[in-house]
Design an enzyme around this catalytic site. Structure first.
Site, PDB file in Angstrom:
ATOM      1  N   ASP A  70       0.837  -1.207   0.000  1.00 50.25           N
ATOM      2  CA  ASP A  70       0.000   0.000   0.000  1.00 50.25           C
ATOM      3  C   ASP A  70       0.870   1.255   0.000  1.00 50.25           C
ATOM      4  O   ASP A  70       1.123   1.844   1.050  1.00 50.25           O
ATOM      5  CB  ASP A  70      -0.902  -0.046   1.245  1.00 50.25           C
ATOM      6  N   LYS A  72       0.133   3.842  -2.162  1.00 54.89           N
ATOM      7  CA  LYS A  72      -0.735   4.926  -2.689  1.00 54.89           C
ATOM      8  C   LYS A  72       0.041   5.753  -3.709  1.00 54.89           C
ATOM      9  O   LYS A  72       0.260   6.956  -3.533  1.00 54.89           O
ATOM     10  CB  LYS A  72      -1.272   5.787  -1.547  1.00 54.89           C
ATOM     11  N   ASN A  78       4.417   8.053 -16.115  1.00 57.74           N
ATOM     12  CA  ASN A  78       5.567   7.221 -16.455  1.00 57.74           C
ATOM     13  C   ASN A  78       6.240   6.633 -15.201  1.00 57.74           C
ATOM     14  O   ASN A  78       6.617   5.459 -15.166  1.00 57.74           O
ATOM     15  CB  ASN A  78       6.565   8.067 -17.257  1.00 57.74           C
TER      16      ASN A  78
HETATM   17  O1  C5P Z   1      -4.720   1.140  12.189  1.00 59.53           O
HETATM   18  P1  C5P Z   1      -5.830   1.286  11.197  1.00 59.53           P
HETATM   19  O2  C5P Z   1      -6.846   0.152  11.255  1.00 59.53           O
HETATM   20  O3  C5P Z   1      -6.464   2.645  11.193  1.00 59.53           O
HETATM   21  O4  C5P Z   1      -5.076   1.096   9.792  1.00 59.53           O
HETATM   22  C1  C5P Z   1      -5.668   1.350   8.579  1.00 59.53           C
HETATM   23  C2  C5P Z   1      -4.692   1.055   7.476  1.00 59.53           C
HETATM   24  O5  C5P Z   1      -5.364   1.270   6.238  1.00 59.53           O
HETATM   25  C3  C5P Z   1      -3.451   1.941   7.470  1.00 59.53           C
HETATM   26  O6  C5P Z   1      -2.350   1.130   7.125  1.00 59.53           O
HETATM   27  C4  C5P Z   1      -3.720   2.982   6.390  1.00 59.53           C
HETATM   28  O7  C5P Z   1      -2.557   3.336   5.671  1.00 59.53           O
HETATM   29  C5  C5P Z   1      -4.683   2.230   5.458  1.00 59.53           C
HETATM   30  N1  C5P Z   1      -5.619   3.062   4.692  1.00 59.53           N
HETATM   31  C6  C5P Z   1      -6.527   3.946   5.258  1.00 59.53           C
HETATM   32  N2  C5P Z   1      -7.378   4.691   4.478  1.00 59.53           N
HETATM   33  C7  C5P Z   1      -7.366   4.547   3.159  1.00 59.53           C
HETATM   34  C8  C5P Z   1      -6.455   3.651   2.582  1.00 59.53           C
HETATM   35  C9  C5P Z   1      -5.616   2.901   3.384  1.00 59.53           C
HETATM   36  O8  C5P Z   1      -6.602   4.062   6.464  1.00 59.53           O
HETATM   37  N3  C5P Z   1      -8.232   5.225   2.420  1.00 59.53           N
END
Ligand code: C5P
Length: 238
Positions: A70, A72, A78
């Site tokens: 993850d 993002k 490119n």
């Molecule tokens: O600890 P928690 O349950 O809040 O972790 C959520 C995880 O999901 C984190 O690793 C965060 O980077 C990820 N995440 C998020 N919201 C998003 C995409 C990914 O909280 N929209």
């Protein structure tokens, strides 16, 4: 009867990814060892990837886990293409690219990822997911959500990430996509920095295909019990 129970547990395990948001590989591996086969999908995010990188992802894959990388991705098409291709070749089963980067960038991510998976000889279902709006975003509006979802659909991605509370608002547009929901909080747990949180049962009942859970499990005084409870909620909500 026992067989049914095992099958139910297995189908719930397939719907849970645990975020390994640890400061280093040692801490992460201690947790992975503790959880044994209760978890099948681990998410490696910016923190751990910045410390331990691709080698750690390969290590988890070698141990038989599915890995959700993850990062993002958000850059010029490119550059995103190259990064996504490298992650696909590495064997990531899921990667993320941020929809605020636009249609062309998401298409580049998807193309790079698919090419990387095929170069690496990785088969099965693999997803380049579009991140809609972060669950911690204080500037969230429905309008922003709709336009980001439109971008993800137009780019032709097979899946996306959104909060459980957003799912019901966009059901018609995204019925065919693989839906990943972070910001999951079992009843009674802390919200931390997440704003639009949902319970595991509500997320599954709203159509989530995969829940991403971090701190409610990793910071729990009893991570095994916390995981079992979430797996049970997933099963009951199906
Ligand atoms: O600890 P928690 O349950 O809040 O972790 C959520 C995880 O999901 C984190 O690793 C965060 O980077 C990820 N995440 C998020 N919201 C998003 C995409 C990914 O909280 N929209």
């Amino acid at each position: 009867m026992e067989d049914n129970k095992t099958q139910n547990l297995e189908s719930s395990i397939e719907k849970l990814a645990v975020a390994l948001d640890f400061a280093d590989e040692k801490e992460a591996m201690k947790f992975v060892g503790l959880m044994e086969d209760r978890i099948k999908i681990y998410k490696v995010g910016l923190e751990l990837f910045s410390v331990s990188g691709p080698q750690f992802v390969s290590k988890l894959i070698g141990l038989g886990y599915d890995v959700f990388v993850d990062l993002k991705l958000h850059d010029i098409p490119n550059t995103v293409y190259g990064a996504a291709k490298a992650l696909g070749k590495l064997g990531a089963r899921f990667i993320t690219a941020h929809s605020s980067g636009g249609v062309e960038m998401l298409q580049a991510a998807n193309e790079g990822f698919n090419e990387g998976c095929s170069d690496g000889g990785w088969g099965g279902l693999r997803y380049c997911l579009g991140v809609s709006v972060l669950t911690s975003d204080p500037y969230f509006t429905d309008q922003l959500l709709f336009s980001r979802v439109e971008t993800i659909v137009t780019a032709g991605l097979k899946g996306f990430v959104c909060s459980g509370t957003d799912l019901s608002k966009i059901t018609q547009k995204i019925g065919h996509l693989f839906k990943v929901v972070p910001g999951v909080r079992p009843v009674g747990s802390f919200e931390n920095d997440q704003l639009r949180v949902t319970t595991p049962s509500n997320a599954i009942a709203s159509g989530a295909d995969l829940l991403v859970v971090g701190r409610p499990i990793t910071l729990s005084s009893n991570p095994i019990a916390a995981t079992n409870e979430i797996l049970r909620s997933i099963f009951l909500a199906n």
